[in-house]
Design an enzyme around this catalytic site. Structure first.
Site, PDB file in Angstrom:
ATOM      1  CD  GLU A 245      -7.606 -83.795  49.307  1.00 27.86           C
ATOM      2  OE1 GLU A 245      -8.479 -84.615  48.513  1.00 27.86           O
ATOM      3  OE2 GLU A 245      -6.675 -83.371  48.522  1.00 27.86           O
ATOM      4  CB  CYS A 279     -12.459 -89.679  51.228  1.00 22.94           C
ATOM      5  SG  CYS A 279     -10.652 -89.536  51.728  1.00 22.94           S
ATOM      6  CD  GLN A 326     -22.814 -91.783  56.751  1.00 25.88           C
ATOM      7  OE1 GLN A 326     -22.338 -90.700  56.866  1.00 25.88           O
ATOM      8  NE2 GLN A 326     -22.838 -92.458  55.786  1.00 25.88           N
ATOM      9  CD  GLU A 381     -18.014 -89.587  49.412  1.00 25.60           C
ATOM     10  OE1 GLU A 381     -16.956 -90.006  49.567  1.00 25.60           O
ATOM     11  OE2 GLU A 381     -18.304 -88.642  49.552  1.00 25.60           O
TER      12      GLU A 381
END
Length: 479
Positions: A245, A279, A326, A381
């Site tokens: 995934e 996600c 991040q 993303e």
């Protein structure tokens, strides 16, 4: 010091990592042992030794242990939710909800342990019987991400154990606390030694051993596309089963006939809640011309009311980003979008300290308008609270834009038209589709997964999990 669980024993590691609270970087959640390659091999050996007996254990034994684990998780959801919010930065209501989901997952798969069935069918040959049964794959390596530190481990661990596999879990370095809590609960629930092993440590060291060791029969991974591709290559090389995934660039289409409040609330939840670190987050809003300007104005107005603060504080809508790396990535994409000509409508700036003066990794959610499908902000993303709006002429163009991505995890549409909703569900290229709902947020008893570059292998969760965690055996008997 929180230690690793190897062969039924709590074991210290050669190194220690500090688990930092992103809401207040002065706060150390705990110190967690870091396993090395030698300990990873010990854990695999323990799992391999325990597997034959566990694979032949009774469904009742597996039910009792999984049900007890689920019950304890649910009973402690406030406590464990506080831990999750403290180490990952998810708001307390979101964190408690995630813990409840994990508890329900364990209880669901406790029931599945009792429902593992098969088929008895007649052969095409006379006096021959055929039995089709499911057996465990064997030793399963589980590699989990930091954004859902208890739910994703739960939806991998629970089916693996329910179907008779033994487990080696490697959680994300950033959030070891929630994984350790699951290990402690399972250990006390009565799992035999070696059936479940916890390896906290670096992916480059511990994870690599899981990939290379031929005693590991299957790998289930959730994380980045690049890492998933490396895992696929390693598993194919030694013919191990694998399940991936990975990323998402999920679209939400807003049509002219949409209820504006429904559309805006779904988009806010999809794009910004959990700090956009999902996600299934909807980072591409594809809005048709008739509602475009009203939608952006309503989004900007609603964003003003979003409270960015300590994840555990009452009234916080959005907590911190998980760590400095991040945060840096999020800000880099804000700069990239502006350089490409996107219009920053709201947010995008950092907040050095929360309302109590504590330092943390905070940023205000960013909304961009006047973007095109070719911009990097719509291709890559970000994994943060950064959302872009693409203008579409009509439904047909909106659907084409929704499918114009290498990913295919989740997709949403806001509309009051049954015609368009029905067509979208059938024609959008995604594994999960939401109508008048956020793209993030799924039930624990139904399949989870996508297509294209988002997922590979059988679905996770629900009864479909058996496709990965079991192998089928066909037996013939002559009367």
């Amino acid at each position: 010091m929180f230690r690793n669980l190897i062969g039924g024993e709590w074991v210290e590691g050669p190194r220690v990592s500090r688990n930092i609270n992103p809401s207040d970087t002065r706060d150390v959640v705990g110190e967690f042992a870091q396993a090395d390659a030698a300990q990873a091999r010990q854990a695999i050996a323990a799992a391999a030794q325990a597997q034959p007996a566990w694979g032949l254990s009774t469904p009742q034994q597996r039910f009792d242990i999984l049900d007890a684990a689920g019950a304890e998780i649910l009973a402690r959801k406030a406590e464990l939710g506080d831990l999750l919010a403290r180490e990952e930065g998810k708001t307390l209501p979101e964190a408690i909800g995630e813990v409840a989901r994990a508890g329900n997952i364990f209880k669901f798969f406790a029931g599945e342990a009792l429902r593992v069935g098969g088929d008895v069918v007649p052969s095409v040959r006379p006096s021959v019987g055929v039995e089709v049964t499911r057996e465990p794959v064997g030793v399963v390596g589980l590699i989990t991400p930091w954004n859902f530190p208890i739910a994703i481990p739960a939806w991998k661990i629970a089916p693996a154990l329910a179907y008779g596999n033994t487990v080696v879990l490697k959680p994300a370095d950033l959030v070891p606390g929630s994984a350790w809590a699951i290990a402690d609960i399972l250990h006390r629930a009565g799992l035999p030694a070696g059936v479940f092993n916890l390896l906290m440590g670096r992916g480059s060291e511990v994870g690599q051993v899981l990939l290379d060791d031929r005693r590991v029969d299957a790998i289930s991974f959730t994380g980045s596309v690049a890492t998933g591709q490396r895992i696929a290559q390693a598993c194919v090389a030694r013919m191990a089963k694998f399940q991936l995934e990975m990323g998402g660039k999920n679209p939400m289409v807003v049509l002219d006939d949409a209820d504006l409040d429904v559309a805006v609330n779904a988009a806010l939840n999809s794009g910004f809640f959990s700090t956009g670190q999902r996600c299934t987050a909807s980072s591409r809003l594809i809005v048709t011309e008739g509602i475009h300007d009203r939608f952006i104005a309503a989004m900007a107005e609603k964003m003003k009311a979003l409270k960015v603060d300590d994840a555990r504080k009452k009234g916080t809508d959005i907590g911190p980003v998980v760590d400095d790396k991040q945060l840096e990535q999020n800000l880099r994409y804000v700069s990239i979008a502006a350089a490409e000509g996107a219009k920053l409508v709201a947010g995008g700036e950092t907040i050095d300290k929360n309302d109590d003066g504590a330092p943390g990794y905070y940023m205000r959610p960013a909304l961009f308008a006047e973007t095109t499908a070719a911009m990097r902000i719509n291709r890559e993303e970000v994994f943060g609270p950064v959302v872009s709006v693409i203008r579409a002429k009509n439904y047909d163009e909106a659907l084409a834009l929704a499918n114009d991505t290498e990913f295919g995890l989740s997709a949403g549409i806001a509309t009051t038209s049954l015609k368009y909703a029905t067509h979208f569900k059938r024609h959008v290229q995604a594994g999960m589709v939401m109508v008048n709902l956020p793209t993030a947020g799924v039930d624990y008893h139904v399949p989870f997964g996508g297509r294209k570059g988002s997922s590979y292998g059988p679905r996770e969760q629900g009864r479909y999990a058996a496709e990965f965690y079991t192998t089928v055996k066909t037996a013939y008997t002559a009367a």
